[in-house]
Design a protein around this motif. Structure first.
Motif, PDB file in Angstrom:
ATOM      1  N   GLU A  58       0.964  -1.231  -0.056  1.00 15.50           N
ATOM      2  CA  GLU A  58      -0.134  -0.054  -0.159  1.00 15.50           C
ATOM      3  C   GLU A  58       1.076   1.219   0.231  1.00 15.50           C
ATOM      4  N   GLY A  59       0.504   2.183  -0.960  1.00 12.60           N
ATOM      5  CA  GLY A  59       1.170   3.447  -1.069  1.00 12.60           C
ATOM      6  C   GLY A  59       2.415   3.556  -1.954  1.00 12.60           C
ATOM      7  N   ILE A  60       2.982   2.084  -2.340  1.00  7.68           N
ATOM      8  CA  ILE A  60       4.005   2.166  -3.238  1.00  7.68           C
ATOM      9  C   ILE A  60       3.209   1.289  -4.508  1.00  7.68           C
ATOM     10  N   HIS A  61       2.567   0.368  -4.237  1.00 11.53           N
ATOM     11  CA  HIS A  61       1.909  -0.327  -5.538  1.00 11.53           C
ATOM     12  C   HIS A  61       0.491   0.310  -5.819  1.00 11.53           C
ATOM     13  N   PHE A  62      -0.274   0.666  -4.798  1.00 10.12           N
ATOM     14  CA  PHE A  62      -1.705   0.818  -4.852  1.00 10.12           C
ATOM     15  C   PHE A  62      -1.966   1.894  -3.940  1.00 10.12           C
ATOM     16  N   ASP A  63      -3.208   2.593  -4.065  1.00  5.77           N
ATOM     17  CA  ASP A  63      -3.754   3.760  -3.074  1.00  5.77           C
ATOM     18  C   ASP A  63      -5.142   3.371  -2.877  1.00  5.77           C
ATOM     19  N   LEU A  64      -5.470   3.169  -1.694  1.00  2.00           N
ATOM     20  CA  LEU A  64      -6.599   2.465  -1.455  1.00  2.00           C
ATOM     21  C   LEU A  64      -7.794   3.662  -1.567  1.00  2.00           C
ATOM     22  N   MET A  65      -7.481   4.794  -1.544  1.00  2.00           N
ATOM     23  CA  MET A  65      -8.472   5.704  -1.627  1.00  2.00           C
ATOM     24  C   MET A  65      -9.181   5.868  -3.252  1.00  2.00           C
ATOM     25  N   PHE A 139      -1.487  -2.220   4.121  1.00  2.00           N
ATOM     26  CA  PHE A 139      -1.996  -3.474   3.675  1.00  2.00           C
ATOM     27  C   PHE A 139      -0.829  -3.913   2.592  1.00  2.00           C
ATOM     28  N   ILE A 140      -0.341  -5.238   3.191  1.00  2.21           N
ATOM     29  CA  ILE A 140       0.899  -5.991   2.308  1.00  2.21           C
ATOM     30  C   ILE A 140       0.385  -7.131   1.754  1.00  2.21           C
ATOM     31  N   ILE A 141       0.405  -7.233   0.385  1.00  4.76           N
ATOM     32  CA  ILE A 141       0.175  -8.306  -0.275  1.00  4.76           C
ATOM     33  C   ILE A 141       1.253  -9.053  -0.960  1.00  4.76           C
ATOM     34  N   SER A 142       1.483 -10.534  -0.991  1.00  2.37           N
ATOM     35  CA  SER A 142       2.407 -11.267  -1.730  1.00  2.37           C
ATOM     36  C   SER A 142       1.690 -12.393  -2.334  1.00  2.37           C
ATOM     37  N   LEU A 177      -1.804   6.504 -17.653  1.00  5.81           N
ATOM     38  CA  LEU A 177      -2.575   7.685 -17.769  1.00  5.81           C
ATOM     39  C   LEU A 177      -3.613   7.620 -16.897  1.00  5.81           C
ATOM     40  N   GLY A 178      -4.173   6.291 -16.715  1.00  2.00           N
ATOM     41  CA  GLY A 178      -5.213   6.108 -15.654  1.00  2.00           C
ATOM     42  C   GLY A 178      -4.756   6.549 -14.260  1.00  2.00           C
ATOM     43  N   LEU A 179      -3.493   6.189 -14.079  1.00  2.00           N
ATOM     44  CA  LEU A 179      -2.955   6.482 -12.741  1.00  2.00           C
ATOM     45  C   LEU A 179      -2.732   8.199 -12.568  1.00  2.00           C
ATOM     46  N   THR A 180      -2.410   8.743 -13.837  1.00  2.00           N
ATOM     47  CA  THR A 180      -2.391   9.994 -13.712  1.00  2.00           C
ATOM     48  C   THR A 180      -3.395  10.719 -13.180  1.00  2.00           C
ATOM     49  N   LEU A 181      -4.759  10.367 -14.058  1.00  3.28           N
ATOM     50  CA  LEU A 181      -6.047  10.800 -13.682  1.00  3.28           C
ATOM     51  C   LEU A 181      -6.394  10.576 -12.289  1.00  3.28           C
ATOM     52  N   LEU A 210      -7.008  -0.427 -12.978  1.00  2.00           N
ATOM     53  CA  LEU A 210      -7.598  -0.991 -11.911  1.00  2.00           C
ATOM     54  C   LEU A 210      -7.867  -2.383 -12.297  1.00  2.00           C
ATOM     55  N   LYS A 211      -8.161  -2.814 -13.470  1.00  3.69           N
ATOM     56  CA  LYS A 211      -8.465  -4.098 -13.883  1.00  3.69           C
ATOM     57  C   LYS A 211      -8.002  -4.614 -15.211  1.00  3.69           C
ATOM     58  N   PRO A 212      -6.446  -4.786 -14.752  1.00  3.16           N
ATOM     59  CA  PRO A 212      -5.739  -5.192 -15.966  1.00  3.16           C
ATOM     60  C   PRO A 212      -6.093  -6.779 -16.119  1.00  3.16           C
TER      61      PRO A 212
END
Ligand SMILES: Nc1ncnc2c1ncn2[C@@H]1O[C@H](COP(=O)(O)OP(=O)(O)OP(=O)(O)O)[C@@H](O)[C@H]1O
Ligand SMILES: Cc1ncc(C[n+]2csc(CCOP(=O)(O)O)c2C)c(N)n1
Ligand SMILES: [Mg+2]
Length: 344
Positions: A58-65, A139-142, A177-181, A210-212
């Motif tokens: 969380e915060g590196i690979h994804f943002d729960l916001m 949140f950490i996911i492996s 671009l999705g991330l930028t938006l 969000l849904k690759p």
């Protein structure tokens, strides 16, 4: 998610694991023993096994916001399966380990696992284990993925040959671009929570982030058409970074053509809206989860029928370097400006 909030502490660690894995049905004959013992047992009946692991923080690979938990569960599996396909292998099993803070309820984890199971079911993969722990923050996911491949049909990064075609599946730059938006909308929201996010007509790029999906179809196409790429990897950091891995490990150079880079029209429009160069987004953006691979020239006829594959250049001598030929006729060195979690 339902309105009720069940504290994880009410189930306990083992109760939680039972809860999260209770309805999962095994899909592969190779799964001899699954969740519930010290380890899973897999029998690949004469095939070779590939294994790969990914960490998402969380915060590196994804943002729960702006990342729904169901999508996050789905994507966590997909990024891992993408690495298995990139070996020319078929994924069969995953393990999923999570570190969770007390912010999470059982209902929140149920939602995350809905996404995990949706990906498992779509890609015929069995979840056969994992680990569950508390995390002080974030949140950490492996995820570890296992797959099978016919003996010696796996494809490495280091075996491209001079003159081979460089190909890429799908299209590039959309996820960036999705991330930028979404980052822009988050900033606007934090500055003024009254303003609602403006995501109209941006489904494509937001979906790419969000849904690759993983390119199972491309690996099946290879199998059906008797194609074995000479080298391959998946595109997680951006193709500029990935092609440099293939070049370096294969001891070769390459020549790519800007005009051949596959960029969706919606991605192009979004780039212009942000004042960004679509080519730069395609080269350096990352998280496309497409496949980049090299092919013998004689396989060219076999791939022209597949609209999901673009030929973007060819492999050259090491001394020629790694170059991009622009639409304007200039030649640039390709540099590894892709995603790097450690860049300050
Ligand atoms: N901490 C580590 N210990 C041992 N091996 C590692 C470690 N981190 C990475 N590796 C190995 O290094 C190689 C490159 O890993 P890297 O994560 O950069 O590639 P990748 O899997 O293609 O990237 P991505 O994580 O974006 O899918 C892989 O073989 C990986 O298993
Ligand atoms: C909050 C937030 N910050 C940044 C990104 C961008 N991002 C994350 S992982 C990755 C590439 C692959 O990583 P790895 O090589 O670790 O698998 C990229 C481009 C994001 N999606 N969300
Ligand atoms: Mg990879």
């Amino acid at each position: 998610m339902s309105e009720t909030r069940t504290e994880i502490s009410s189930l306990g660690e083992f109760g939680l694991i039972d809860h999260l894995t209770r309805n999962f049905e095994i899909q592969n004959a190779s799964t001899i023993l699954s969740v519930g013992d010290d380890a899973a047992v897999i029998d690949h009946f004469g095939k070779q096994t590939v294994i790969t692991t990914d960490l998402l923080i969380e915060g590196i690979h994804f943002d729960l916001m702006y990342t729904p938990l169901k999508h996050l569960g789905y994507k966590s599996v997909i990024v891992n399966l993408s690495d298995v396909y990139a070996m020319n292998a078929i994924p069969t099993h995953i393990t999923m380990s999570i570190g969770i803070s007390n912010r999470f309820s059982v209902e929140a984890l149920d939602e995350f696992y809905e996404g995990v199971y949706a990906a498992c079911s779509k890609y015929n993969v069995d979840l056969v284990g994992g680990d569950t722990s508390a995390s002080q923050k974030g949140f950490i996911i492996s995820v570890t993925g296992v797959g099978e491949v016919a003996p010696d049909k796996f494809v490495k990064r280091s075996t491209a040959k001079k003159g081979d075609l460089v190909c890429v599946s799908g299209d590039l730059g959309g996820a960036f671009l999705g991330l930028t938006l979404l980052e822009r909308e988050k900033k606007i929201y934090l500055e003024n929570p009254q303003i609602q996010p403006d995501l109209e007509n941006e489904d494509y790029i937001v979906g790419r982030l969000l849904k690759p999906e993983a390119r199972k179809d491309i690996i099946e196409f290879f199998e059906k058409n008797d194609i074995v790429p000479t080298a391959m990897m998946d595109v997680s950091d951006g193709i500029s970074s990935e092609i440099l891995h293939i070049c370096k490990q294969s001891n070769l150079g390459c020549r790519l053509y800007e005009e051949k880079l596959p960029i969706a029209e919606l991605t192009r429009q979004a780039a212009f809206k942000f004042g960004l160069d679509p080519t730069v987004c395609a080269l350096n953006g990352g998280e496309d989860y497409e496949l980049i691979f090299t092919l013998k020239q004689e396989d060219y006829d076999k791939i022209t029928l597949n609209e999901e594959i673009a030929v973007i250049g060819y492999m050259s001598e090491l001394e020629e370097g790694c170059k991009l030929l622009t639409k304007g006729g200039n030649t640039f060195d390709i540099t590894a400006q892709g995603w790097n979690a450690f860049r300050g």
